[in-house]
Scaffold this motif. Structure first.
Motif, PDB file in Angstrom:
ATOM      1  N   SER A  61       0.791  -1.230   0.000  1.00 39.28           N
ATOM      2  CA  SER A  61       0.000   0.000   0.000  1.00 39.28           C
ATOM      3  C   SER A  61       0.824   1.282   0.000  1.00 39.28           C
ATOM      4  CB  SER A  61      -0.950   0.014   1.214  1.00 39.28           C
ATOM      5  OG  SER A  61      -1.905  -1.013   1.091  1.00 39.28           O
ATOM      6  N   HIS A  62       2.139   1.160   0.065  1.00 32.78           N
ATOM      7  CA  HIS A  62       2.987   2.354   0.010  1.00 32.78           C
ATOM      8  C   HIS A  62       4.384   1.940  -0.415  1.00 32.78           C
ATOM      9  CE1 HIS A  62       4.234   6.480   1.619  1.00 32.78           C
ATOM     10  NE2 HIS A  62       5.386   5.888   1.314  1.00 32.78           N
ATOM     11  N   THR A 218       0.796   0.446  -4.574  1.00 33.00           N
ATOM     12  CA  THR A 218       0.456   1.863  -4.624  1.00 33.00           C
ATOM     13  C   THR A 218       1.749   2.652  -4.714  1.00 33.00           C
ATOM     14  OG1 THR A 218      -1.588   1.573  -3.373  1.00 33.00           O
ATOM     15  CG2 THR A 218      -0.624   3.774  -3.399  1.00 33.00           C
ATOM     16  N   GLU A 219       1.878   3.420  -5.791  1.00 22.97           N
ATOM     17  CA  GLU A 219       3.053   4.270  -6.019  1.00 22.97           C
ATOM     18  C   GLU A 219       2.834   5.569  -5.250  1.00 22.97           C
ATOM     19  OE1 GLU A 219       6.075   5.586  -6.465  1.00 22.97           O
ATOM     20  OE2 GLU A 219       6.308   4.635  -8.430  1.00 22.97           O
ATOM     21  N   ALA A 220       3.643   5.774  -4.196  1.00 19.25           N
ATOM     22  CA  ALA A 220       3.368   6.843  -3.233  1.00 19.25           C
ATOM     23  C   ALA A 220       4.008   8.168  -3.616  1.00 19.25           C
ATOM     24  CB  ALA A 220       3.815   6.408  -1.843  1.00 19.25           C
ATOM     25  N   GLY A 221       3.578   8.727  -4.719  1.00 20.44           N
ATOM     26  CA  GLY A 221       4.012  10.063  -5.102  1.00 20.44           C
ATOM     27  C   GLY A 221       4.656  10.122  -6.464  1.00 20.44           C
ATOM     28  N   VAL A 388      -9.726   7.389   9.637  1.00 15.80           N
ATOM     29  CA  VAL A 388      -8.430   7.536   8.970  1.00 15.80           C
ATOM     30  C   VAL A 388      -7.727   6.187   8.891  1.00 15.80           C
ATOM     31  CG1 VAL A 388      -6.119   8.529   9.243  1.00 15.80           C
ATOM     32  CG2 VAL A 388      -8.127   9.958   9.581  1.00 15.80           C
ATOM     33  N   ILE A 389      -7.018   5.969   7.808  1.00 20.50           N
ATOM     34  CA  ILE A 389      -6.287   4.722   7.617  1.00 20.50           C
ATOM     35  C   ILE A 389      -4.810   4.955   7.911  1.00 20.50           C
ATOM     36  CG2 ILE A 389      -5.647   2.919   5.963  1.00 20.50           C
ATOM     37  CD1 ILE A 389      -8.187   3.778   4.368  1.00 20.50           C
ATOM     38  N   PRO A 390      -4.259   4.351   8.981  1.00 23.12           N
ATOM     39  CA  PRO A 390      -2.818   4.448   9.210  1.00 23.12           C
ATOM     40  C   PRO A 390      -2.094   3.470   8.284  1.00 23.12           C
ATOM     41  CG  PRO A 390      -3.824   3.089  10.909  1.00 23.12           C
ATOM     42  CD  PRO A 390      -4.953   3.559  10.000  1.00 23.12           C
ATOM     43  N   VAL A 391      -0.983   3.922   7.726  1.00 24.35           N
ATOM     44  CA  VAL A 391      -0.230   3.059   6.805  1.00 24.35           C
ATOM     45  C   VAL A 391       1.212   2.939   7.305  1.00 24.35           C
ATOM     46  CG1 VAL A 391       0.327   2.596   4.386  1.00 24.35           C
ATOM     47  CG2 VAL A 391      -1.688   3.946   4.940  1.00 24.35           C
ATOM     48  N   PRO A 392       1.430   2.118   8.348  1.00 24.90           N
ATOM     49  CA  PRO A 392       2.786   1.935   8.880  1.00 24.90           C
ATOM     50  C   PRO A 392       3.564   0.900   8.082  1.00 24.90           C
ATOM     51  CG  PRO A 392       1.236   0.680  10.184  1.00 24.90           C
ATOM     52  CD  PRO A 392       0.423   1.381   9.114  1.00 24.90           C
ATOM     53  N   SER A 433       5.656  -1.294   2.429  1.00 23.49           N
ATOM     54  CA  SER A 433       7.106  -1.379   2.619  1.00 23.49           C
ATOM     55  C   SER A 433       7.818  -0.035   2.620  1.00 23.49           C
ATOM     56  CB  SER A 433       7.719  -2.249   1.511  1.00 23.49           C
ATOM     57  OG  SER A 433       7.621  -1.585   0.258  1.00 23.49           O
ATOM     58  N   ASP A 434       7.341   0.946   1.860  1.00 24.29           N
ATOM     59  CA  ASP A 434       8.053   2.195   1.579  1.00 24.29           C
ATOM     60  C   ASP A 434       9.343   1.926   0.810  1.00 24.29           C
ATOM     61  OD1 ASP A 434       8.249   4.955   1.528  1.00 24.29           O
ATOM     62  OD2 ASP A 434       9.282   5.102   3.439  1.00 24.29           O
TER      63      ASP A 434
END
Length: 542
Positions: A61-62, A218-221, A388-392, A433-434
């Protein structure tokens, strides 16, 4: 007639009404049934799974797919354990380049090598060539004298962007370390990247992802800020898909810098495009906005100062500007993904969400807080009230957990990268994962980290935040789908869902925790088509 019948498997369906299955039927890229619902139907292709474990396709997701793909072609510094080892790698790389060639490396860890690389040492190692090394967190980089001079940093002729930090030594000279938005000073010298280069990067990353069981990311930016590589980044994804080099489903987060007024009451991309535009394989997701930095660089915006360091971090821009940007995106129908790591940044983000919802109620907006890294107990109920959805990123616990504890101190350790507390508050927690901000972003490694929460030094970070392996699998399947508003299309093995499947050699919910990350991904299917593996499985004549 079915397109595919997958039989003799042990499926963990994540469907509470039918939790396990042994046979799966696929037609038109979607699952049409399991077990007795389809067992007797003819199929164009029948594959015997030989008892393999099957789960819904994993989702990240990130992540930063283009960035990761580019890093695969850069000098890998993630294994360096000393500054001398790093300089040796830089020197060896420089020796293979022309005199004006750039040495670009990524993944160095200042914690592991005893500090950030020294500018003078980089000049020597590079033989006068430009040297640009990116920190593993992606929130910092170091640049050689040649680059700083070209960027206007040495003579002070350039303005440092809001939310950026240029480090100086005791004599007032730049050390070469650039943090947060200041990285744009180097970016400006190399961007935009050619679209063909981005397509190649997407292809490299996609191949790795498919081998790890990922079917959606999900491509975060994209498109702007220091995370965007080209204003035509979306075009690169379209071209990669057109050429068959993008076998996964991708959701794109445009950077907030590329959104603008497009009419009297509209805010977004040109033609009024906003979250949700696209198709099942490539679509626009939330707007991405940075409200602060990172813990490892001590640039996250925190309420109380960092441990043994002082300072409260930095916000990504003027607080009023950030709040208004979030509220405007909400009013324009966007889902918002706010990067907020420190508790002060999370306060600001929640305030903006609360005000936006008062002005224009959107109960199912599904706004997100990317990372949600340092959440105070009192912030949990506010997040829950807003949905809100936290995405850790659980893998951070292993990769940089010891560094994070050093930054915030033991008294705030229990606030870091929560999971159990989020669930207990009624929140959905997707897996992510980031990547490439971790050395390995494989979902199975992320699942293990959710369950054991162990740092590299062997310390268990906030043990009360552990979850079991079933919950960890849910994070990378059903919860990731819900976070993207696609819970009716993916995340379960059930009739009507995408036929996105992962075949494993063991059950991640029953093996010892220490073995979860070692499970082999034997095959990955997207829309019923194998994008990795499957050759070892027997195809039954029809």
């Amino acid at each position: 007639m079915l397109d595919l019948l997958l039989r003799d498997v042990r499926a963990l369906t994540m469907n509470p009404h039918h939790p396990t299955a042994h046979t799966i039927g696929v037609l038109g890229g979607r699952i049409v049934g399991v077990d007795e619902e389809i067992a007797d139907l003819p199929a164009r292709q029948v594959i015997d799974g030989g008892g393999a474990v099957v789960t819904p396709g994993f989702a990240d997701s990130h992540n930063h797919m283009v960035w990761y793909g580019l890093s695969l072609a850069e000098l890998d510094l993630s294994g360096c354990r000393s500054a001398e080892e790093l300089y040796d790698l830089v020197a060896a790389e420089a020796a293979e380049l022309p005199s004006d060639g750039w040495v670009i490396g990524s993944g160095y860890d200042d914690y592991a090598i005893g500090g950030h690389p020294d500018r003078a040492a980089l000049d020597r190692a590079g033989g006068g060539r430009p040297v640009w090394l990116k920190h593993r967190s992606a929130h910092m980089c170091v640049a050689s004298t040649e680059i700083l001079a070209k960027a206007g940093v040495l003579d002070g002729s350039v303005r440092v962007p809001e939310g950026g930090v240029v480090e100086h030594d005791a004599e007032g000279a730049p050390t070469g370390l650039l943090a947060e938005q200041a990285q744009q000073l180097v970016d400006a010298l190399v961007k935009p990247y050619p679209v063909e280069e981005l397509v190649a990067a997407i292809g490299r990353a996609a191949k790795r992802y498919a081998a790890e069981g990922l079917t959606h990311v999900t491509e975060a930016g994209i498109g702007g800020g220091w995370i965007g590589h080209s204003p035509a980044e979306a075009a690169a994804y379209q071209l990669a898909r057109q050429r068959g080099e993008l076998p996964l489903r991708v959701e794109l987060m445009p950077a907030n810098e590329v959104l603008h007024e497009v009419g009297p009451d509209a805010f977004g991309l040109d033609l009024g495009l906003r979250s949700g535009f696209g198709d099942d394989f490539l679509r626009i997701g939330p707007m991405k906005i940075f409200t602060d930095g990172a813990l490892s660089s001590r640039t996250a915006a925190v309420t109380d100062p960092f441990h043994g360091h002082g300072g409260h971090g930095v916000l990504g821009d003027d607080p009023d500007v950030l709040r208004e940007r979030i509220r405007t995106a909400h009013r324009g129908g966007w889902r918002v993904a706010a990067h907020a790591i420190g508790d002060r940044a999370i306060d600001l983000t929640l305030e903006a969400f609360e005000q936006a919802q008062r002005e224009v109620p959107r109960p199912d907006a599904r706004h997100r807080i990317e990372h949600s890294a340092m959440v105070r107990p009192d912030q949990l109920s506010r997040m829950a009230a807003l949905g809100v959805i936290p995405v850790p990123q659980s893998r951070f616990l292993y990769e940089i957990g010891d560094t994070m504890i050093g930054a915030v101190g033991e008294e705030r350790e229990s606030w870091l990268y929560r999971h159990r507390s989020f669930l207990d508050a009624g929140l959905v927690v997707p897996g992510s994962s980031d990547r490439p901000c971790v050395s390995s972003g494989a979902p199975l490694l992320g699942m293990r980290a959710m369950v054991d929460r162990t740092t590299k030094a062997g310390r268990v970070l906030a043990p009360d935040e552990r979850v079991d392996a079933v919950e960890a699998l849910r994070a990378y399947t059903t919860h990731a789908a819900w976070a993207a508003g696609q819970e009716q299309q993916r995340g379960q093995i059930a009739a009507g869902m995408f036929a996105d499947l992962v075949l494993l050699d063991a059950d991640p919910t029953t093996v010892p925790v220490s073995e979860i990350g070692d499970i082999d991904v034997r095959a990955t299917f997207v829309a019923g088509r194998a994008v990795h593996g499957v050759d070892e499985f027997a195809e039954v004549p029809t």
